[in-house]
Motif scaffolding. Structure first.
Motif, PDB file in Angstrom:
ATOM      1  N   SER A  54     -20.741 -10.555   2.023  1.00  0.00           N
ATOM      2  CA  SER A  54     -20.191 -11.618   2.854  1.00  0.00           C
ATOM      3  C   SER A  54     -18.887 -11.220   3.518  1.00  0.00           C
ATOM      4  O   SER A  54     -18.337 -11.980   4.317  1.00  0.00           O
ATOM      5  N   GLY A  55     -18.377 -10.028   3.172  1.00  0.00           N
ATOM      6  CA  GLY A  55     -17.187  -9.535   3.841  1.00  0.00           C
ATOM      7  C   GLY A  55     -15.903  -9.572   3.042  1.00  0.00           C
ATOM      8  O   GLY A  55     -14.858  -9.129   3.502  1.00  0.00           O
ATOM      9  N   ARG A  56     -15.960 -10.124   1.848  1.00  0.00           N
ATOM     10  CA  ARG A  56     -14.732 -10.140   1.032  1.00  0.00           C
ATOM     11  C   ARG A  56     -14.430  -8.723   0.554  1.00  0.00           C
ATOM     12  O   ARG A  56     -15.316  -8.014   0.089  1.00  0.00           O
ATOM     13  N   THR A  57     -13.177  -8.321   0.679  1.00  0.00           N
ATOM     14  CA  THR A  57     -12.765  -7.003   0.198  1.00  0.00           C
ATOM     15  C   THR A  57     -11.587  -7.148  -0.761  1.00  0.00           C
ATOM     16  O   THR A  57     -10.768  -8.063  -0.621  1.00  0.00           O
ATOM     17  N   ASP A  58     -11.526  -6.248  -1.713  1.00  0.00           N
ATOM     18  CA  ASP A  58     -10.410  -6.187  -2.657  1.00  0.00           C
ATOM     19  C   ASP A  58      -9.992  -4.735  -2.794  1.00  0.00           C
ATOM     20  O   ASP A  58     -10.847  -3.840  -2.790  1.00  0.00           O
ATOM     21  N   VAL A  59      -8.695  -4.506  -2.913  1.00  0.00           N
ATOM     22  CA  VAL A  59      -8.193  -3.155  -3.146  1.00  0.00           C
ATOM     23  C   VAL A  59      -7.295  -3.171  -4.368  1.00  0.00           C
ATOM     24  O   VAL A  59      -6.663  -4.186  -4.680  1.00  0.00           O
ATOM     25  N   ALA A  60      -7.232  -2.043  -5.052  1.00  0.00           N
ATOM     26  CA  ALA A  60      -6.406  -1.928  -6.249  1.00  0.00           C
ATOM     27  C   ALA A  60      -4.929  -2.019  -5.879  1.00  0.00           C
ATOM     28  O   ALA A  60      -4.524  -1.627  -4.776  1.00  0.00           O
ATOM     29  N   ASP A  61      -4.139  -2.512  -6.809  1.00  0.00           N
ATOM     30  CA  ASP A  61      -2.706  -2.644  -6.558  1.00  0.00           C
ATOM     31  C   ASP A  61      -2.068  -1.290  -6.245  1.00  0.00           C
ATOM     32  O   ASP A  61      -1.125  -1.222  -5.447  1.00  0.00           O
ATOM     33  N   SER A  62      -2.594  -0.222  -6.823  1.00  0.00           N
ATOM     34  CA  SER A  62      -2.008   1.103  -6.636  1.00  0.00           C
ATOM     35  C   SER A  62      -2.140   1.614  -5.200  1.00  0.00           C
ATOM     36  O   SER A  62      -1.417   2.533  -4.799  1.00  0.00           O
ATOM     37  N   VAL A  63      -3.053   1.042  -4.433  1.00  0.00           N
ATOM     38  CA  VAL A  63      -3.260   1.505  -3.054  1.00  0.00           C
ATOM     39  C   VAL A  63      -3.075   0.392  -2.034  1.00  0.00           C
ATOM     40  O   VAL A  63      -3.237   0.616  -0.825  1.00  0.00           O
ATOM     41  N   LYS A  64      -2.723  -0.795  -2.506  1.00  0.00           N
ATOM     42  CA  LYS A  64      -2.576  -1.936  -1.601  1.00  0.00           C
ATOM     43  C   LYS A  64      -1.485  -1.644  -0.572  1.00  0.00           C
ATOM     44  O   LYS A  64      -0.422  -1.121  -0.902  1.00  0.00           O
ATOM     45  N   GLY A  65      -1.793  -1.971   0.683  1.00  0.00           N
ATOM     46  CA  GLY A  65      -0.852  -1.701   1.757  1.00  0.00           C
ATOM     47  C   GLY A  65      -1.025  -0.330   2.379  1.00  0.00           C
ATOM     48  O   GLY A  65      -0.472  -0.059   3.447  1.00  0.00           O
ATOM     49  N   ARG A  66      -1.772   0.552   1.704  1.00  0.00           N
ATOM     50  CA  ARG A  66      -2.009   1.903   2.237  1.00  0.00           C
ATOM     51  C   ARG A  66      -3.480   2.144   2.543  1.00  0.00           C
ATOM     52  O   ARG A  66      -3.812   2.847   3.497  1.00  0.00           O
ATOM     53  N   PHE A  67      -4.359   1.594   1.725  1.00  0.00           N
ATOM     54  CA  PHE A  67      -5.797   1.788   1.896  1.00  0.00           C
ATOM     55  C   PHE A  67      -6.435   0.506   2.421  1.00  0.00           C
ATOM     56  O   PHE A  67      -6.072  -0.600   1.990  1.00  0.00           O
ATOM     57  N   THR A  68      -7.392   0.680   3.309  1.00  0.00           N
ATOM     58  CA  THR A  68      -8.140  -0.459   3.851  1.00  0.00           C
ATOM     59  C   THR A  68      -9.625  -0.169   3.776  1.00  0.00           C
ATOM     60  O   THR A  68     -10.068   0.926   4.159  1.00  0.00           O
ATOM     61  N   LEU A  69     -10.372  -1.149   3.293  1.00  0.00           N
ATOM     62  CA  LEU A  69     -11.825  -1.020   3.207  1.00  0.00           C
ATOM     63  C   LEU A  69     -12.471  -1.873   4.274  1.00  0.00           C
ATOM     64  O   LEU A  69     -12.102  -3.036   4.459  1.00  0.00           O
TER      65      LEU A  69
END
Length: 121
Positions: A54-69
């Motif tokens: 459905s399009g929801r994405t989550d990223v780990a705190d260690s890469v948040k702000g740097r990685f985008t899915l």
């Protein structure tokens, strides 16, 4: 038969960017979650980012702000854009997809072989 294949890894200097891709192919009825994990030498595999159909994405705190899915459902592909890379991001990046091969299939998780990402200092 179903395949999950990663591509786009490589060597980059600290502060640089890379985009890795993961594509599922074969006998696919539907794909629920697609996600990236990584495993550095001597460390446990960790979840980096995940996406639902459905399009929801989550990223780990260690890469948040740097990685985008991001995800392209029409192509059965997810992309992991990695910016401001650090030496500690060095790892083998694995993709998986939760795939149904028919409407009667309960679904199972398929893993790719992994792609190496190396960040030099």
């Amino acid at each position: 038969q179903v395949q999950v294949v990663e591509s786009g890894g490589g060597l980059v200097q600290a502060g640089g960017s890379l985009r890795v891709s993961c594509t599922a192919s074969g006998n696919i009825f539907s794909i629920a979650q697609m996600a990236w994990h990584r495993q550095a030498p001597g460390k446990q595999r960790e979840l980096v980012a995940s996406s639902t159909s459905s399009g929801r994405t989550d990223v780990a705190d260690s890469v948040k702000g740097r990685f985008t899915l991001s995800r392209d459902n029409a192509k059965n592909t997810v992309y992991l854009q990695m910016n401001s890379l650090k030496p500690e991001d060095t790892a083998v990046y694995f993709c998986y997809a939760d795939i149904q091969t028919s409407r009667w299939d309960l679904g199972q998780t398929y893993w790719g072989q992994g792609t190496q990402v190396t960040v030099s200092s």
